[in-house]
Write a protein that holds these residues in place. Sequence first.
Motif, PDB file in Angstrom:
ATOM      1  N   ASP A 279       0.833  -1.196   0.000  1.00 12.87           N
ATOM      2  CA  ASP A 279       0.000   0.000   0.000  1.00 12.87           C
ATOM      3  C   ASP A 279       0.868   1.245   0.000  1.00 12.87           C
ATOM      4  N   ALA A 280       0.341   2.307  -0.585  1.00 13.73           N
ATOM      5  CA  ALA A 280       1.066   3.575  -0.605  1.00 13.73           C
ATOM      6  C   ALA A 280       0.808   4.338   0.694  1.00 13.73           C
ATOM      7  N   VAL A 281       1.855   4.996   1.182  1.00 10.86           N
ATOM      8  CA  VAL A 281       1.712   5.912   2.308  1.00 10.86           C
ATOM      9  C   VAL A 281       1.191   7.229   1.766  1.00 10.86           C
ATOM     10  N   GLU A 282       0.169   7.764   2.384  1.00  9.65           N
ATOM     11  CA  GLU A 282      -0.395   9.030   1.906  1.00  9.65           C
ATOM     12  C   GLU A 282       0.126  10.179   2.760  1.00  9.65           C
ATOM     13  N   LEU A 283       0.681  11.174   2.108  1.00 13.97           N
ATOM     14  CA  LEU A 283       1.197  12.334   2.827  1.00 13.97           C
ATOM     15  C   LEU A 283       0.467  13.596   2.382  1.00 13.97           C
ATOM     16  N   PRO A 284      -0.407  14.135   3.230  1.00 17.29           N
ATOM     17  CA  PRO A 284      -1.073  15.402   2.892  1.00 17.29           C
ATOM     18  C   PRO A 284      -0.063  16.557   2.973  1.00 17.29           C
ATOM     19  N   VAL A 285      -0.061  17.397   1.946  1.00 16.36           N
ATOM     20  CA  VAL A 285       0.932  18.475   1.858  1.00 16.36           C
ATOM     21  C   VAL A 285       0.229  19.820   1.691  1.00 16.36           C
ATOM     22  N   HIS A 286       0.647  20.787   2.499  1.00 20.44           N
ATOM     23  CA  HIS A 286       0.269  22.183   2.260  1.00 20.44           C
ATOM     24  C   HIS A 286       1.293  22.738   1.271  1.00 20.44           C
ATOM     25  N   TYR A 287       0.853  22.983   0.054  1.00 18.24           N
ATOM     26  CA  TYR A 287       1.800  23.442  -0.983  1.00 18.24           C
ATOM     27  C   TYR A 287       1.977  24.960  -0.902  1.00 18.24           C
ATOM     28  N   ASP A 288       2.735  25.383   0.125  1.00 21.98           N
ATOM     29  CA  ASP A 288       2.966  26.817   0.312  1.00 21.98           C
ATOM     30  C   ASP A 288       4.453  27.078   0.593  1.00 21.98           C
ATOM     31  N   GLY A 289       5.328  26.206   0.023  1.00 20.02           N
ATOM     32  CA  GLY A 289       6.762  26.314   0.301  1.00 20.02           C
ATOM     33  C   GLY A 289       7.373  27.590  -0.252  1.00 20.02           C
TER      34      GLY A 289
END
Lengths: 278, 203
Positions: B78-88
Amino acid sequence: MSLTVLAPGPLTTVQDEGRPGQAALGIGRSGAADRASARLANRLVGNPLDAAVLEVTLGGLAVRAEADLLVVTTGARCPGSPHDAPTLLRAGAELRLGAPAAGLRTYLAVRGGIAVPPVLGSRATDVLAGLGPAVVAAGDVLPVGAPAAPLPGVDLAAVPDPAVGDLTAAVLPGPRADWFGPAGWSALTGQRWTVTSESNRVGLRLDGVPLERLRAGELPSEGMVRGALQVPPSGTPVLFLADHPVTGGYPVIGYVTDADVDRCAQLRPGQGLRLRAG
Amino acid sequence: MRLLPSGSAALLVEVDGLDDVLALYAALAGAPPEGVVDVVPAARTVLLVTDPARTTLDAVAAAVRRTTPVAGAERSGDAVELPVHYDGADLADAAELLGLTPGQLVERHTSAAWTVAFCGFAPGFGYLVQPGGGWDVPRRATPRTKVPPGSVALAGEFSGVYPRESPGGWQLIGRTDVAVFDLARDPAALLRPGTRVRFVAAS
């Protein structure tokens, strides 16, 4: 049972055999810088070889026994220490290590082992990764474990003290020796390298006539292990010790043989290192 | 497959690329040769670290030559899901370097699963690759002295998540609240070679 730290000296850490088997996760092995001395200390007090000991850098450690404890020191011989000879430290008695005349690292083993909580299976402090017990500080109360095996019945171990002058260590070719060619290998093995004050548990930074690369370009990061002689763009090698990075992006020209890496870990800034093709 | 010397206690196996590394690593990590204490994949190599008291380098070399790489091992699980705030801080710069808008960069970053090719740099730091992703992002000219933990970043063909505050030269495109390395969790390292990762835009 415990040991109270009155003074840590310049740098004292808890060390054992480290964290093998986790390098693929970016977790380096770490452990005692001079493994042979740490193992000898454990043997002399009847500990398993992977029991945790104190690694004392340039002496200065002062501890008080809070119970009757059998202790021994190995490695760099400090005035005032029970060197290579297990000694009973009575409850309330203090042990104060002076500065060693030769060598850099002294190992203090206590029968039963230093029993601080392990981190990822080891009590070693990895100063590069920031893993393991905190560096030993004044006021620390270090728990001591229960004896695991009978005493060996050895009163004194006859081992030579670390070198005072130049040390000669055997070196084998590394994976990227060809980046430096025969002339580079001759330059590596034909000169006296000086250990600089930038050295630590991660590695010995050596000073000398820089090695010249035959080829330009970057090397994709690759795994390395203790003993690697990595050559950064400056041309002066770093000899990686216990807390080396798991991977590196500079070419490794050679490797100090596993047995000789322990002796190199006793080198002080200013001492000379000669690398002999092994 | 080329076997390169690495001193008296290790052997470096060089292969042609990341796919070959993953396949060889999967085979060797699944059944390590006797006396091998660490198997360390990297960009084009797999390092085998031995316990010299338990084996010889010749024996390990012979075992490696007999090993059949496990191709496609990275596509299982299974894939690990990583939620990302795309504000880098470098999102706009990184997008421009790729000829994309920030929105297009995010879409590409989240469009297909990534795979941990290897780890390094810090405990729990994975070098992630996205097959067919077409990523090629230079490092920042001046590395930052402090990159916040959880930063999601790009460099070269790789994406990665900083496990803790550290120096770093990668282009920061976002941040995740998921701890990729947590000593209070077992296993502490969320990302290991072969782990699949799916980045999703956090709402």
